[in-house]
Motif scaffolding. Sequence first.
Motif, PDB file in Angstrom:
ATOM      1  N   SER A  90      15.515 -41.102 -26.701  1.00 40.41           N
ATOM      2  CA  SER A  90      15.640 -39.644 -26.546  1.00 40.41           C
ATOM      3  C   SER A  90      14.290 -38.941 -26.452  1.00 40.41           C
ATOM      4  N   GLY A  91      13.229 -39.690 -26.765  1.00 35.84           N
ATOM      5  CA  GLY A  91      11.911 -39.061 -26.831  1.00 35.84           C
ATOM      6  C   GLY A  91      11.681 -38.312 -28.136  1.00 35.84           C
ATOM      7  N   LYS A  92      12.712 -38.275 -28.979  1.00 35.26           N
ATOM      8  CA  LYS A  92      12.590 -37.595 -30.282  1.00 35.26           C
ATOM      9  C   LYS A  92      12.005 -38.551 -31.323  1.00 35.26           C
ATOM     10  N   GLU A  93      11.199 -37.976 -32.231  1.00 29.59           N
ATOM     11  CA  GLU A  93      10.528 -38.797 -33.231  1.00 29.59           C
ATOM     12  C   GLU A  93      11.026 -38.497 -34.638  1.00 29.59           C
ATOM     13  N   PHE A  94      11.204 -39.525 -35.433  1.00 29.12           N
ATOM     14  CA  PHE A  94      11.462 -39.336 -36.862  1.00 29.12           C
ATOM     15  C   PHE A  94      11.100 -40.594 -37.627  1.00 29.12           C
ATOM     16  N   ASN A  95      10.421 -40.383 -38.753  1.00 27.80           N
ATOM     17  CA  ASN A  95      10.014 -41.501 -39.600  1.00 27.80           C
ATOM     18  C   ASN A  95      10.375 -41.201 -41.050  1.00 27.80           C
ATOM     19  N   ILE A  96      10.572 -42.246 -41.816  1.00 24.34           N
ATOM     20  CA  ILE A  96      10.917 -42.071 -43.237  1.00 24.34           C
ATOM     21  C   ILE A  96      10.043 -42.961 -44.105  1.00 24.34           C
ATOM     22  N   GLU A  97       9.627 -42.415 -45.227  1.00 26.20           N
ATOM     23  CA  GLU A  97       8.858 -43.177 -46.203  1.00 26.20           C
ATOM     24  C   GLU A  97       9.477 -42.966 -47.585  1.00 26.20           C
ATOM     25  N   VAL A  98       9.532 -44.030 -48.368  1.00 28.43           N
ATOM     26  CA  VAL A  98      10.050 -43.928 -49.731  1.00 28.43           C
ATOM     27  C   VAL A  98       8.878 -43.718 -50.689  1.00 28.43           C
ATOM     28  N   ARG A  99       8.963 -42.732 -51.538  1.00 26.43           N
ATOM     29  CA  ARG A  99       7.952 -42.507 -52.576  1.00 26.43           C
ATOM     30  C   ARG A  99       8.622 -42.607 -53.946  1.00 26.43           C
ATOM     31  N   ILE A 100       7.917 -43.188 -54.890  1.00 27.80           N
ATOM     32  CA  ILE A 100       8.504 -43.464 -56.190  1.00 27.80           C
ATOM     33  C   ILE A 100       7.992 -42.495 -57.254  1.00 27.80           C
ATOM     34  N   GLY A 101       8.929 -41.924 -57.986  1.00 22.64           N
ATOM     35  CA  GLY A 101       8.585 -41.057 -59.113  1.00 22.64           C
ATOM     36  C   GLY A 101       8.063 -41.892 -60.268  1.00 22.64           C
ATOM     37  N   ALA A 102       7.858 -41.263 -61.413  1.00 25.37           N
ATOM     38  CA  ALA A 102       7.275 -42.019 -62.517  1.00 25.37           C
ATOM     39  C   ALA A 102       7.899 -41.620 -63.853  1.00 25.37           C
ATOM     40  N   GLY A 103       9.220 -41.433 -63.828  1.00 22.23           N
ATOM     41  CA  GLY A 103       9.923 -41.200 -65.087  1.00 22.23           C
ATOM     42  C   GLY A 103       9.794 -39.791 -65.612  1.00 22.23           C
ATOM     43  N   SER A 104      10.001 -38.804 -64.747  1.00 21.24           N
ATOM     44  CA  SER A 104       9.972 -37.415 -65.198  1.00 21.24           C
ATOM     45  C   SER A 104      11.238 -36.715 -64.717  1.00 21.24           C
ATOM     46  N   TYR A 105      12.082 -36.281 -65.655  1.00 22.75           N
ATOM     47  CA  TYR A 105      13.363 -35.661 -65.297  1.00 22.75           C
ATOM     48  C   TYR A 105      13.161 -34.398 -64.483  1.00 22.75           C
TER      49      TYR A 105
END
Lengths: 498, 152
Positions: A249-264
């Motif tokens: 489609s020529g459309k771009e999208f990327n995903i990255e996972v980031r990890i928290g560190a135990g803060s509610y």
Amino acid sequence: MTITIYIPRDTASISLGADDVAKKIAELPEDIKIVRNGTWGMTYLEPLVEVETEKGRVAYGPVTVSDVDGLYKAGFLSGADHPLCQGLTQEIDYLKNQERLTYARCGLIDPLSIEDYKNNGGYAGLKNALEKSSQEIVDDVTTSGLRGRGGAAFPTGIKWNTVLAAEADQKYICCNADEGDSGTFSDRILMECDPFCLIEGMTIAGLAVNATMGYIYLRSEYPLAKEILNDAIRIAGQNGYLGSDIQGSGKEFNIEVRIGAGSYVCGEETAMLESLEGKRGMVRAKPPLPAHVGLFGKPTVINNVLTLGSVPVIMEKGADYYKDFGIGKSRGTIAFQLAGNVKCGGLIEKAFGITLGDMINEFGSGTFTGKNIKAVQVGGPLGAYIPPEQFDMPLDYEAFQEAHAVLGHGGIVVFDETANMKDQAKFAFDFCAIESCGKCTPCRIGSTRGSELIERGDFKLMMELCDLMDTSSLCAMGGMTPIPAKSAFEHWPEDFKK
Amino acid sequence: MVDLDKAQEIIAEYTSLPGGVLECLHGLQGVFGYVPKETIDLIADGFNISRAEVYGVISYYHDFRTSPAGRKIVRICQAEACQAMGSRELTERVEEILGIQTGKTSENGDVTLEAVYCFGNCAISPNLEIDGKLHARVTGEKAAELLKGENA
């Protein structure tokens, strides 16, 4: 002939020995193919082993390693009867009585098989979205009536529209996967059991607001979800569903996972942004809204896992189809989670409107300990404790708001008659003290004072403190901590006299 | 002695990542088991932020520690769903078995006991985790079995 056996690979099943059961079954002297599917969400039956037969998938559960020999002798490989046999999976009342839209594939498929995903409706929503303009996608989501499933219940279409209208060289989609409420695990199940559903939802969100980058802010307490999401993102990219040219489609999208560190508190959207930027997870004052000034100062859509995970089915089957589920202003379905002292705990996807009592008694079958129910806490640690007299309350956003309760993330934690509600009220303050980001005084100091006041037995001052925290805290952490404390005091005053 | 070259190598992996400080800290803790205080200067330089900011981030989050933990890490969920199934009693039992309070490391460095607020396994509570492996529906008896030989 090869016999196909399904054994879930989600956190709950593994914590009950699913890996060992799978190993033991693999050692049987037969031609067996084991598929590690996701869970159906019937946690009380985990590990749930399913055997593919001519009649369909026959379920056995809960299966432990020591059951395997007996099951084999009884002929479970051909779907024979056994005390653990639950019959055909699809006919189990717990599952049959649900309305599965977002979770339609959970349990059914191998979570990391993109073929399984596509063969069961996956990526049909994205295909439709690619044929529409951004505005048309946003309009569909608005029409569907979808509201944020993370707790605040803000209309998703309105949020997306704000981000679409914002002018910027870069926009972001942030998936809030910091499901920290006790009693909730629906995000975890979707991420572990149907990760492409979330990826597809985020991709559609990206197309809707012209964002090319998405982040999943995942809590560190979910290591298996991290592994599965990262695998799924890689596979989606290899198949042209992420990257610079999505499906040509020529459309771009990327995903990255980031990890928290135990803060509610990093589950609060602005604290989450701070954390994603690598800082302390302190709440930001609003305005500006993240839709205007969000991640790295750019317009940002922030939705939770289930909100984004509900988008593919809306795009696949249409806004009206989705809207036809639910009641009043609570449209579609919600994933309830039955937890704590409950006999049949698990995930139940249902249209809004079922009563709390039906949920607990019909799906949950009462308490695990067999004792009477004393209270249920709905909506996480900041939600109200509700007595059985109020079990006729329908589960929808408005009814709960009217009763000064919170539907939140749909978690329902059951307590039997041995619970002490003064302890629970004190815990609400203690938890707030531990997790407060410290930016505002009512939350930072009030939480500690509240805990002390309960110990001291000064409940009049405690109630005044509750009102102060409610009206002057910066975010829901301090603002809602009074809800569990006050509800416990109001409904079970006798516990506070001891 | 902390291998600062190794630390520098890890930090360098993350400095170009937008907002990568948390990921960097996870990276360091993954290798060293904690975030050594000696690395704070290196992190500050790498991300071009102050030492105070780095320390502020490390101390803010429950997950990060600046000294080594025990050789074994035991974590018990203390949140409501586990409370409803007896986590308070379970915690007392585990503290008794290990001979340490929650939040502490045994003197011989064998084991650290930590509180967690929710593993997302609330339908089969209470939950106890040993070295990253989660166990559900844990009774005092089951805990004793799982932790056999861990008492200091």
